[in-house]
Design a protein around this motif. Structure first.
Motif, PDB file in Angstrom:
ATOM      1  N   LEU A 241      -1.876  -5.581 -12.419  1.00  0.00           N
ATOM      2  CA  LEU A 241      -0.654  -4.797 -12.290  1.00  0.00           C
ATOM      3  C   LEU A 241      -0.208  -4.726 -10.834  1.00  0.00           C
ATOM      4  CD1 LEU A 241      -1.448  -1.811 -14.692  1.00  0.00           C
ATOM      5  CD2 LEU A 241       0.031  -3.780 -15.145  1.00  0.00           C
ATOM      6  N   THR A 242       1.090  -4.737 -10.643  1.00  0.00           N
ATOM      7  CA  THR A 242       1.684  -4.565  -9.318  1.00  0.00           C
ATOM      8  C   THR A 242       2.130  -3.113  -9.171  1.00  0.00           C
ATOM      9  OG1 THR A 242       2.491  -6.842  -9.303  1.00  0.00           O
ATOM     10  CG2 THR A 242       3.519  -5.293  -7.757  1.00  0.00           C
ATOM     11  N   PRO A 243       1.723  -2.424  -8.109  1.00  0.00           N
ATOM     12  CA  PRO A 243       2.135  -1.022  -7.943  1.00  0.00           C
ATOM     13  C   PRO A 243       3.657  -0.886  -7.940  1.00  0.00           C
ATOM     14  CG  PRO A 243       0.363  -1.562  -6.423  1.00  0.00           C
ATOM     15  CD  PRO A 243       0.795  -2.851  -7.042  1.00  0.00           C
ATOM     16  N   TRP A 244       4.135   0.200  -8.530  1.00  0.00           N
ATOM     17  CA  TRP A 244       5.563   0.490  -8.508  1.00  0.00           C
ATOM     18  C   TRP A 244       5.964   0.873  -7.090  1.00  0.00           C
ATOM     19  CZ3 TRP A 244       4.242   3.940 -13.173  1.00  0.00           C
ATOM     20  CH2 TRP A 244       4.293   3.179 -14.353  1.00  0.00           C
ATOM     21  N   PRO A 245       6.948   0.216  -6.510  1.00  0.00           N
ATOM     22  CA  PRO A 245       7.340   0.540  -5.125  1.00  0.00           C
ATOM     23  C   PRO A 245       7.918   1.947  -5.024  1.00  0.00           C
ATOM     24  CG  PRO A 245       8.907  -1.014  -6.142  1.00  0.00           C
ATOM     25  CD  PRO A 245       7.741  -0.889  -7.080  1.00  0.00           C
ATOM     26  N   GLY A 246       7.517   2.633  -3.962  1.00  0.00           N
ATOM     27  CA  GLY A 246       8.039   3.963  -3.704  1.00  0.00           C
ATOM     28  C   GLY A 246       7.406   5.071  -4.514  1.00  0.00           C
ATOM     29  N   VAL A 247       6.511   4.745  -5.423  1.00  0.00           N
ATOM     30  CA  VAL A 247       5.860   5.753  -6.259  1.00  0.00           C
ATOM     31  C   VAL A 247       4.472   6.028  -5.682  1.00  0.00           C
ATOM     32  CG1 VAL A 247       5.032   6.352  -8.565  1.00  0.00           C
ATOM     33  CG2 VAL A 247       7.100   4.954  -8.294  1.00  0.00           C
ATOM     34  N   PRO A 248       4.150   7.273  -5.325  1.00  0.00           N
ATOM     35  CA  PRO A 248       2.834   7.561  -4.732  1.00  0.00           C
ATOM     36  C   PRO A 248       1.710   7.426  -5.744  1.00  0.00           C
ATOM     37  CG  PRO A 248       4.018   9.598  -5.164  1.00  0.00           C
ATOM     38  CD  PRO A 248       4.993   8.479  -5.444  1.00  0.00           C
ATOM     39  N   LEU A 249       0.520   7.305  -5.212  1.00  0.00           N
ATOM     40  CA  LEU A 249      -0.676   7.215  -6.051  1.00  0.00           C
ATOM     41  C   LEU A 249      -1.176   8.603  -6.415  1.00  0.00           C
ATOM     42  CD1 LEU A 249      -2.694   4.504  -4.057  1.00  0.00           C
ATOM     43  CD2 LEU A 249      -1.285   4.121  -6.083  1.00  0.00           C
ATOM     44  N   ARG A 250      -1.768   8.700  -7.593  1.00  0.00           N
ATOM     45  CA  ARG A 250      -2.498   9.895  -7.991  1.00  0.00           C
ATOM     46  C   ARG A 250      -3.913   9.482  -8.358  1.00  0.00           C
ATOM     47  NH1 ARG A 250       0.913  14.472 -11.138  1.00  0.00           N
ATOM     48  NH2 ARG A 250       2.784  14.444  -9.843  1.00  0.00           N
ATOM     49  N   VAL A 251      -4.858  10.377  -8.106  1.00  0.00           N
ATOM     50  CA  VAL A 251      -6.263  10.061  -8.347  1.00  0.00           C
ATOM     51  C   VAL A 251      -6.890  11.136  -9.228  1.00  0.00           C
ATOM     52  CG1 VAL A 251      -8.499   9.526  -7.307  1.00  0.00           C
ATOM     53  CG2 VAL A 251      -6.389   8.956  -6.075  1.00  0.00           C
ATOM     54  N   GLY A 252      -7.522  10.732 -10.307  1.00  0.00           N
ATOM     55  CA  GLY A 252      -8.307  11.639 -11.127  1.00  0.00           C
ATOM     56  C   GLY A 252      -9.777  11.445 -10.828  1.00  0.00           C
ATOM     57  N   LEU A 253     -10.549  12.530 -10.777  1.00  0.00           N
ATOM     58  CA  LEU A 253     -11.949  12.438 -10.371  1.00  0.00           C
ATOM     59  C   LEU A 253     -12.848  13.249 -11.293  1.00  0.00           C
ATOM     60  CD1 LEU A 253     -10.166  13.076  -7.397  1.00  0.00           C
ATOM     61  CD2 LEU A 253     -12.215  11.828  -6.671  1.00  0.00           C
ATOM     62  N   ASP A 254     -14.043  12.726 -11.510  1.00  0.00           N
ATOM     63  CA  ASP A 254     -15.093  13.464 -12.214  1.00  0.00           C
ATOM     64  C   ASP A 254     -16.255  13.631 -11.251  1.00  0.00           C
ATOM     65  OD1 ASP A 254     -16.215  14.717 -14.538  1.00  0.00           O
ATOM     66  OD2 ASP A 254     -17.533  12.981 -14.743  1.00  0.00           O
ATOM     67  N   GLN A 255     -16.710  14.857 -11.102  1.00  0.00           N
ATOM     68  CA  GLN A 255     -17.685  15.162 -10.060  1.00  0.00           C
ATOM     69  C   GLN A 255     -19.120  14.855 -10.483  1.00  0.00           C
ATOM     70  OE1 GLN A 255     -20.040  18.067  -9.714  1.00  0.00           O
ATOM     71  NE2 GLN A 255     -19.954  18.219 -11.944  1.00  0.00           N
ATOM     72  N   GLY A 256     -20.021  14.863  -9.490  1.00  0.00           N
ATOM     73  CA  GLY A 256     -21.442  14.697  -9.749  1.00  0.00           C
ATOM     74  C   GLY A 256     -22.033  13.501  -9.029  1.00  0.00           C
ATOM     75  N   PHE A 257     -23.351  13.332  -9.172  1.00  0.00           N
ATOM     76  CA  PHE A 257     -24.023  12.188  -8.557  1.00  0.00           C
ATOM     77  C   PHE A 257     -23.562  10.869  -9.163  1.00  0.00           C
ATOM     78  CE2 PHE A 257     -27.247  15.500  -7.558  1.00  0.00           C
ATOM     79  CZ  PHE A 257     -27.242  15.348  -6.173  1.00  0.00           C
TER      80      PHE A 257
END
Length: 602
Positions: free
Chosen positions: A364-380
């Motif tokens: 996939l090519t990132p959409w220009p001008g659209v910021p990134l979002r990050v989802g995270l799951d915590q732990g080791f």
């Protein structure tokens, strides 16, 4: 051409069906655990399998399963792999080719005989005794050799026979010359210590039964052990090509997408690069290392092999049985010879997810001008999913479209929060250097104090946030209940298509996320506080961490019921001291003093 043999032992006739660990099958009433602990001769004598021919046919097969199997039979490359559906004749073909290899072995200049050793490798002795040894004996009858070893250790099988050939001795050799072949087979299991098990091993060829089920370390260590038997002293005077006589061969069904066999055999570019690296290390004049791969067509494909030796309903019965068991994945792998994930249970999103719809065929090519979002799951065993979101329309009719660009997870490592954050920063810098990160949304459990932190107020979210260089918010929608999280994913998967755009599109590099959707994020049962049995996602599999990260990401833009989450204070209808714009139109009015989007005040 048939061969006369030396030592032989007796055995009972019987059915050559597939053995079962319950104690029925080729081992009669014996339990496999008991068989493993027996002396090899005692165990073989209990084997309920037909004795087979009195002599071994030394001629090449008059009929092969098909042209792909025949090509693999004649291949003398250093590494040969053949992949095919069940019943395609690949295992029998590879075993018969070992006899050809033994007869092509250069005769020893010391005693004039051919000395050939085949090492057969599996992970456990249970696997060897339950499947591999019975398969071997369908080609090499048990009474035509002498058995030794066993009792939970390596098993040896030695055949001594006349090859019927009368080729001349090598130049300069005037000693004894013989037509005898000493054909030695050693069955061994590497257990938990691959390198230690293979240390000191000297063999001519190595056969990896069900090759893809062996770790790649078996290939790495095994390639250095072939061609060492019977030793170079036996080949003095021969050409370099004949003195370098060794091969590693394996047969297997279609592997899972993340299996090492896919990269080695299906990626021609990667295979060519590996051969170049290996050959660059060879001394001048040495025979070049060749890695060969043969894929037999799956059932229903043109050119499917060995059908002439199978019953007319052989595959139809297997398909019907697997369908009844709900194992469409096994039909794809074992019958159609397709590379798919093996299901660990009933996938949570089995109804909603379609690889054809939700996984892109190309990066996939990132959409220009659209910021990134990050989802995270915590732990080791932390995980991160990186994506973009765009919307069309307004209000309740607003449509949300996600594209997931990357994932970060290390199944085999336990990482401190700062280390995980650093690696996340490196990923963002490498692949998305010019793009802005709008923020991260993580597990509420990541707000608890981190035991590995020097700062008593530090949390997993805060530690990763500092290392990665962007704000991570705790995802509070649904108070971390599983139902809102699953509904957010379902809403994305089932979103109406608009102008060819789907609600959720995943980059093909997100292997763990795709595996989770297809086969590894599955339902399990647990007993709740009321004593009721409830259905919940299985968190024991590593893919669950990546799926959780995706859920937190999607909840950053939608409500727990899957409807759109307003993105700005104006959208939420908030005014003044409630967190929205001031009534006067400026920002100098009454303030709360607390930014809910910046809980740490950083």
């Amino acid at each position: 051409m048939s061969a006369n043999f030396g030592a032989a032992i007796g055995g009972q006739g019987g059915n050559a069906s597939q053995p079962e660990e319950t104690g029925k099958g080729v081992w009669g009433d014996a339990n496999i655990s008991d068989v493993i602990e027996m002396d090899a001769k005692q165990a073989i004598s209990m084997l309920e399998i037909e004795d087979g021919a009195d002599k071994l046919d030394l001629d090449a097969p008059e009929e092969f399963p098909g042209p792909i199997a025949e090509a693999a039979y004649w291949d003398d490359g250093a590494v040969v792999g053949i992949q095919g559906p069940v019943g395609s004749g690949k295992t029998t073909t590879m075993l018969k080719s070992r006899l050809r290899r033994a007869m092509c072995m250069p005769r020893s200049v010391i005693d004039g005989r051919r000395h050939y050793k085949l090492t057969i490798v599996r992970a456990t002795y249970r696997q060897l005794w339950s499947t591999t040894i019975p398969d071997f004996l369908k080609v090499y009858p048990k009474h035509l050799g002498d058995w030794s070893g066993g009792r939970g250790g390596p098993v040896s099988f030695v055949m001594i026979f006349d090859d019927g050939l009368d080729d001349p001795p090598p130049p300069g050799h005037d000693g004894e010359w013989s037509n005898e072949i000493f054909f030695t087979v050693e069955f061994m299991a590497f257990g938990d210590d691959i390198q230690g098990s293979m240390r000191g091993l000297q063999t001519t060829d190595m056969w990896l039964h069900e090759m893809d089920t062996n770790p790649v370390d078996v290939i790495v260590n095994g390639i250095t052990r072939i061609g060492r038997y019977p030793g170079q002293a036996h080949f003095r005077g021969y050409s370099d090509e004949l003195r370098d006589y060794g091969q590693m061969v394996g047969d297997f069904n279609a592997p899972e997408p993340d299996n090492w066999a896919v990269g080695l055999f299906h990626d021609e570019k990667k295979r060519a690069e590996l051969m170049d690296l290996m050959n660059a290390e060879l001394p001048e004049g040495a025979t070049a290392i060749q890695i060969s791969f043969y894929r037999q067509p799956g059932y229903g494909e043109e050119g499917a092999e060995n059908l002439q030796n199978l019953g007319p309903t052989y595959y139809q019965k297997q398909i019907a049985t697997m369908k009844l068991m709900g194992r469409g994945d096994q039909i794809d792998r074992l019958v159609y010879n397709k590379i798919v994930h093996t299901k660990a249970g009933e996938p949570v999103f089995q109804r909603e997810f379609s690889r054809r719809v939700h996984v892109s065929d190309v990066p996939l090519t990132p959409w220009p001008g659209v910021p990134l979002r990050v989802g995270l799951d915590q732990g080791f065993k932390g995980a991160a999913v990186i994506g973009q979101v765009i919307t069309e329309g307004t209000g309740r009719n607003q449509r949300v479209f996600w594209q997931i660009l990357a994932e970060l997870h290390y199944p085999d490592e336990r990482l401190m929060a700062r280390t995980f954050g650093t690696r996340l920063a490196e990923l963002l810098e490498t692949r998305f250097r010019t793009m802005r990160v709008e923020g991260g949304w993580g597990d509420m459990a990541g707000e608890h104090g981190a035991s590995q932190a020097a700062d008593e107020n530090a949390t997993w979210n805060r530690l990763v946030s500092r290392a990665a260089g962007f704000r991570i918010r705790p995802q509070r929608i649904g108070t971390n209940r599983i139902t809102p999280r699953l509904e957010a994913v379902r809403a994305a998967l089932e979103a109406p298509t608009s102008a060819g755009r789907v609600g959720l599109l995943i980059d093909p590099s997100c292997k763990l996320l795709i595996a989770g959707f297809e086969a590894r994020y599955v339902w399990a049962f647990e007993v709740n506080q009321k004593g009721d049995k409830v259905k919940v996602p299985n968190k024991a599999l590593t893919e669950a961490n990546v799926m959780d990260a995706l859920q937190y990401l999607l909840l950053s833009r939608v409500r727990g019921d899957g409807t759109t989450e307003p993105n700005t204070p104006e959208d939420r209808g908030l005014i003044g001291h409630n967190g929205g714009p001031s009534l006067s139109g400026d920002r100098d009015g009454l303030q709360t003093g607390h930014d809910v989007l910046d809980p740490y005040g950083e």
